[in-house]
Design a protein around this motif. Sequence first.
Motif, short mmCIF file in Angstrom:
data_model
loop_
_atom_site.label_atom_id
_atom_site.label_comp_id
_atom_site.label_asym_id
_atom_site.label_seq_id
_atom_site.Cartn_x
_atom_site.Cartn_y
_atom_site.Cartn_z
N VAL A 34 33.23 32.22 41.76
CA VAL A 34 33.56 32.48 40.36
C VAL A 34 34.16 33.87 40.29
O VAL A 34 33.59 34.84 40.81
N LEU A 35 35.34 33.97 39.68
CA LEU A 35 36.09 35.23 39.60
C LEU A 35 36.34 35.53 38.13
O LEU A 35 36.92 34.70 37.41
N ILE A 36 35.89 36.69 37.68
CA ILE A 36 35.95 37.01 36.26
C ILE A 36 36.60 38.38 36.11
O ILE A 36 36.18 39.35 36.78
N ALA A 77 44.21 54.00 40.52
CA ALA A 77 43.82 52.92 41.45
C ALA A 77 44.59 51.63 41.17
O ALA A 77 44.73 51.22 40.01
N PHE A 78 45.03 50.98 42.24
CA PHE A 78 45.69 49.68 42.15
C PHE A 78 45.25 48.80 43.31
O PHE A 78 44.60 49.27 44.24
N THR A 79 45.63 47.51 43.22
CA THR A 79 45.17 46.51 44.18
C THR A 79 46.35 45.96 44.96
O THR A 79 47.41 45.69 44.38
N VAL A 80 46.16 45.77 46.24
CA VAL A 80 47.21 45.14 47.05
C VAL A 80 47.29 43.67 46.63
O VAL A 80 46.34 42.92 46.81
N ARG A 81 48.41 43.28 46.05
CA ARG A 81 48.59 41.87 45.68
C ARG A 81 49.09 41.07 46.88
O ARG A 81 48.64 39.95 47.12
N ARG A 95 36.06 25.94 46.23
CA ARG A 95 36.21 25.63 44.80
C ARG A 95 36.16 26.97 44.05
O ARG A 95 35.33 27.83 44.37
N VAL A 96 37.07 27.11 43.06
CA VAL A 96 37.20 28.39 42.37
C VAL A 96 37.18 28.19 40.86
O VAL A 96 37.89 27.33 40.33
N TRP A 97 36.39 29.00 40.17
CA TRP A 97 36.42 29.07 38.71
C TRP A 97 36.91 30.47 38.36
O TRP A 97 36.30 31.46 38.79
N ALA A 98 38.02 30.57 37.61
CA ALA A 98 38.56 31.88 37.25
C ALA A 98 38.50 32.05 35.73
O ALA A 98 38.95 31.17 34.98
N TYR A 99 37.94 33.16 35.29
CA TYR A 99 37.88 33.52 33.86
C TYR A 99 38.73 34.76 33.69
O TYR A 99 38.31 35.87 34.02
N VAL A 100 39.96 34.56 33.21
CA VAL A 100 40.92 35.67 33.10
C VAL A 100 41.74 35.49 31.82
O VAL A 100 41.84 34.38 31.29
N PRO A 101 42.39 36.57 31.32
CA PRO A 101 43.13 36.43 30.07
C PRO A 101 44.56 35.91 30.25
O PRO A 101 45.29 35.82 29.27
N THR A 102 44.98 35.61 31.46
CA THR A 102 46.37 35.19 31.70
C THR A 102 46.41 34.11 32.78
O THR A 102 45.50 34.04 33.61
N VAL A 159 43.40 40.94 37.44
CA VAL A 159 44.17 39.73 37.76
C VAL A 159 44.85 39.82 39.15
O VAL A 159 44.82 38.86 39.92
N PRO A 160 45.43 41.00 39.53
CA PRO A 160 46.01 41.06 40.88
C PRO A 160 44.97 40.80 41.97
O PRO A 160 45.26 40.09 42.95
N ALA A 161 43.77 41.33 41.80
CA ALA A 161 42.72 41.12 42.81
C ALA A 161 42.30 39.65 42.83
O ALA A 161 42.17 39.05 43.91
N ILE A 162 42.12 39.06 41.66
CA ILE A 162 41.70 37.66 41.59
C ILE A 162 42.77 36.75 42.20
O ILE A 162 42.47 35.82 42.95
N ALA A 163 44.04 37.06 41.92
CA ALA A 163 45.13 36.27 42.52
C ALA A 163 45.12 36.40 44.04
O ALA A 163 45.29 35.40 44.76
#
Length: 265
Positions: A129-131, A72-76, A152-159, A137-141
């Motif tokens: 809020v996106l975690i 499975a992958f996400t359309v960026r 307004r967006v709060w993102a909790y990601v490792p990159t 990360v591709p989905a959150i982007a």
Amino acid sequence: MESIRAGITARGRANEPLSLRLTVAEMRPLAPGFTRVVLEGAGLAQYRAPRPADAFKLELSADDTGRPLLRAFTVREFDAATRRLTFDIAHHERGVAVNWLATVSPGDAVTLAGMRPEWVAADGVRDHVLIGDDTAVPAIAAIIDSLGPEHRVWAYVPTDLLPRHPNLELRLRTDVETHTPEAISARRRTQVWVAAEAAAVRRVRAHVLGAWGVARADLLARAYWKRGLTNTDTDAASLLGYREAVLAGGDIHDPALAERIDLGL
Ligand SMILES: Cc1cc2nc3c(=O)[nH]c(=O)nc-3n(C[C@H](O)[C@H](O)[C@H](O)COP(=O)(O)OP(=O)(O)OC[C@H]3O[C@@H](n4cnc5c(N)ncnc54)[C@H](O)[C@@H]3O)c2cc1C
């Protein structure tokens, strides 16, 4: 105000599942630990209603039984005019997708299957809020790209591999237990999306529903992988869950159903 689920039920059926033979147009390192892949092909004309963070399967090398292995992958990004679809692979130690990356070259053929919504904006909600871990990360982007400046967006990601947004607060950790977004403290209605390894997602989900007090209908939590299990293993387990849900009248396009099955809720 519609719930996330109501919106998905109303709008989630626009894409029929796809089965497309495509060509790898480009591959390049995106950042340490990530490779960007671009697929192209006339068949992408059938992808008529793209939504941010739609997910699909790639049919990769066949196993001993001759069956292709689905990952499975996400359309960026999707460019309907040039019929090019971009996705990003987060590297990890071993796996079919990692092996595929090591052998594939531009010009090679690959089959894309399915296409499923993973996120739908809740009507009228401005706070998000996106975690997620690297796989999310591709989905959150893609979700951030879809949100106008009134959000307004709060993102909790490792990159920090995220697009710019005028109202983005980025935390390069997924420690939601030690940090509360201002929207939550201010008790504004907030849409929360979580995707990562299954156990991490269950932990974050419990915190979001409990300590943060987010309404169940405003949270979507998805297991993007399970430690110790391949994607083939998790799909086999999910299939049983979907069979039971369909027999009970469930909507297989509803991400909330995927959440219940993936997380064993
Ligand atoms: C809807 C959806 C969308 C997704 N979108 C993306 C995306 O855009 N980009 C992306 O990179 N991934 C994405 N994923 C996650 C990806 O499908 C899984 O990580 C998948 O297992 C990778 O396949 P593989 O062949 O590399 O490893 P597999 O053969 O499935 O697994 C081999 C081993 O590696 C472990 N493993 C799997 N993933 C990871 C990981 N990330 N870190 C550490 N160990 C791991 C497994 O537990 C197993 O032990 C998505 C998943 C879902 C469900």
